[in-house]
Write an enzyme that holds these catalytic residues in place. Structure first.
Site, PDB file in Angstrom:
ATOM      1  CG  ASN A  16      47.386  42.581  25.702  1.00  0.00           C
ATOM      2  OD1 ASN A  16      47.255  43.048  25.535  1.00  0.00           O
ATOM      3  ND2 ASN A  16      46.067  41.654  24.351  1.00  0.00           N
ATOM      4  CD1 TRP A  17      51.472  43.037  30.534  1.00  0.00           C
ATOM      5  CD2 TRP A  17      51.372  45.422  31.580  1.00  0.00           C
ATOM      6  NE1 TRP A  17      52.568  43.391  31.317  1.00  0.00           N
ATOM      7  CE2 TRP A  17      52.460  43.705  31.933  1.00  0.00           C
ATOM      8  CE3 TRP A  17      52.057  46.598  31.876  1.00  0.00           C
ATOM      9  CZ2 TRP A  17      53.937  44.784  31.938  1.00  0.00           C
ATOM     10  CZ3 TRP A  17      52.641  46.486  31.443  1.00  0.00           C
ATOM     11  CH2 TRP A  17      54.460  45.838  32.485  1.00  0.00           C
ATOM     12  CE  LYS A  18      43.605  39.997  27.630  1.00  0.00           C
ATOM     13  NZ  LYS A  18      42.434  39.560  27.374  1.00  0.00           N
ATOM     14  CG  HIS A 102      43.007  41.449  21.637  1.00  0.00           C
ATOM     15  ND1 HIS A 102      41.903  41.375  22.037  1.00  0.00           N
ATOM     16  CD2 HIS A 102      44.206  40.490  21.849  1.00  0.00           C
ATOM     17  CE1 HIS A 102      41.996  40.215  23.617  1.00  0.00           C
ATOM     18  NE2 HIS A 102      43.257  40.268  23.682  1.00  0.00           N
ATOM     19  CD  GLU A 104      39.945  42.059  25.408  1.00  0.00           C
ATOM     20  OE1 GLU A 104      40.522  42.906  25.727  1.00  0.00           O
ATOM     21  OE2 GLU A 104      40.225  41.075  25.961  1.00  0.00           O
ATOM     22  CD  GLU A 174      44.937  36.348  22.208  1.00  0.00           C
ATOM     23  OE1 GLU A 174      45.259  36.229  22.620  1.00  0.00           O
ATOM     24  OE2 GLU A 174      44.208  37.192  21.853  1.00  0.00           O
ATOM     25  N   GLY A 180      39.872  35.095  28.946  1.00  0.00           N
ATOM     26  CA  GLY A 180      39.627  36.268  30.637  1.00  0.00           C
ATOM     27  C   GLY A 180      38.485  35.187  30.611  1.00  0.00           C
ATOM     28  CB  SER A 219      42.354  30.739  30.025  1.00  0.00           C
ATOM     29  OG  SER A 219      40.681  31.666  29.778  1.00  0.00           O
ATOM     30  N   GLY A 240      47.176  37.361  28.340  1.00  0.00           N
ATOM     31  CA  GLY A 240      46.273  38.736  29.283  1.00  0.00           C
ATOM     32  C   GLY A 240      46.804  38.673  30.737  1.00  0.00           C
ATOM     33  N   GLY A 241      45.826  37.858  31.862  1.00  0.00           N
ATOM     34  CA  GLY A 241      45.187  38.336  33.215  1.00  0.00           C
ATOM     35  C   GLY A 241      46.805  37.351  33.191  1.00  0.00           C
TER      36      GLY A 241
HETATM   37  P1  13P Z   1      43.956  36.192  28.955  1.00  0.00           P
HETATM   38  O1  13P Z   1      44.607  35.514  29.263  1.00  0.00           O
HETATM   39  O2  13P Z   1      43.058  36.353  30.150  1.00  0.00           O
HETATM   40  O3  13P Z   1      42.483  34.917  28.570  1.00  0.00           O
HETATM   41  O4  13P Z   1      43.642  37.020  27.563  1.00  0.00           O
HETATM   42  C1  13P Z   1      43.853  36.552  26.668  1.00  0.00           C
HETATM   43  C2  13P Z   1      43.970  37.456  26.323  1.00  0.00           C
HETATM   44  O5  13P Z   1      43.433  38.421  25.186  1.00  0.00           O
HETATM   45  C3  13P Z   1      45.917  37.788  25.482  1.00  0.00           C
HETATM   46  O6  13P Z   1      45.828  39.034  24.415  1.00  0.00           O
END
Ligand code: 13P
Length: 261
Positions: A16-18, A102, A104, A174, A180, A219, A240-241
């Site tokens: 998930n690149w956001k 998600h 967010e 999650e 993050g 993470s 994510g990251g």
């Molecule tokens: P991180 O891997 O950056 O913690 O993000 C997780 C996430 O929200 C994936 O959807």
């Protein structure tokens, strides 16, 4: 339930690149990642770039096993919804998987369980795969409300699906405090939450719902993925990251094979 089911659940790893990467950067990534994961045929691999890059990514990945996901969708088929994107538009751009609800989107954009449910029903009804995200905040965990929150998000988010549909979907656990932050859930914490989610699915939809894959996000990195996905109830990862770099993402895909049969 778990040991039999786990053997049948193929690992599922999604990036998930956001809100990261231009179209050009996305295509560069696609070309870099394909050879890195080419030999890994026993894991379902998905990449979710921003909307703008979806058509180019679908083109660049067309001959690979990597599927393309959107990070959101609107539940309606069309209409006066400025700034929104429909399932038909996504399908027309080669999207087969949709991330829904998600944290967010729930926290920053006001998404509710009812909204998540409308999107999930529309997505599954159109024949796409949904990744429905659930997870508690730190405050909720510390107040011992984690299971109540997960029950509500799963129950209300997936309501109205058939047991057969649920069996082919993906739920992402999650924990908000792990996203993050560099602070992943421990393997035991993740496994306990995943087991609880699967029990909720089975009590809601029957035994066949145990086949629904429950993946962990928060993470995830190359260094912790094997231990997390090695848990009996953890069927993959939503990253994510650490998914923004093709080498790092390919190492996470490789590390998720520890549960593969
Ligand atoms: P991180 O891997 O950056 O913690 O993000 C997780 C996430 O929200 C994936 O959807």
């Amino acid at each position: 339930l778990s040991s039999v089911g786990a053997a049948m659940r193929r690992p599922f790893v999604a990036a998930n690149w956001k809100m990261h990467k231009t179209v050009a950067e996305s295509v560069t990534y696609a070309h870099a990642v394909v050879p890195l994961v080419e030999a890994i045929t026993d894991v379902d691999i998905v990449v979710a770039p921003p909307f703008l890059a979806l058509p180019a990514m679908a083109d660049a990945l067309a001959d690979s096993r990597i599927k393309v996901a959107s990070q959101n969708v609107h539940a309606a088929s069309h209409g006066a919804f400025t700034g929104e994107v429909s399932l038909e538009m996504l399908q027309g751009s080669g999207v087969t998987v949709v991330i829904i609800g998600h944290s967010e989107r729930r926290q920053l954009f006001g998404e509710t369980d009812a909204g998540v449910n409308a999107k999930t029903r529309a997505t599954v009804g159109a024949g796409l795969t949904s990744i429905v995200c659930v997870g508690e905040t730190l405050e909720e965990r510390e107040a011992n409300r984690t299971f109540d929150i997960l029950d509500r998000q799963v129950r209300d988010g997936l309501a109205g699906l058939s047991p057969e549909q649920v069996a082919t979907q993906v739920v992402a656990y999650e924990p908000v405090w792990a996203i993050g932050t560099g602070r992943n859930a421990t393997p035991d914490q993740a496994n306990e939450a995943h087991r609880h989610i699967r029990q909720q699915l089975v009590s809601q939809f029957g035994d066949s719902a145990a086949a629904c894959r429950v993946i962990y996000g928060g993470s995830v990195k190359p260094g912790n993925v094997a231990e997390l996905v090695g848990q009996s109830e953890v069927d993959g990862a939503l990253v994510g990251g650490a998914s923004l770099d093709p080498t790092s993402f390919s190492e996470i895909v490789a590390g998720s094979r520890s549960t593969a049969i």
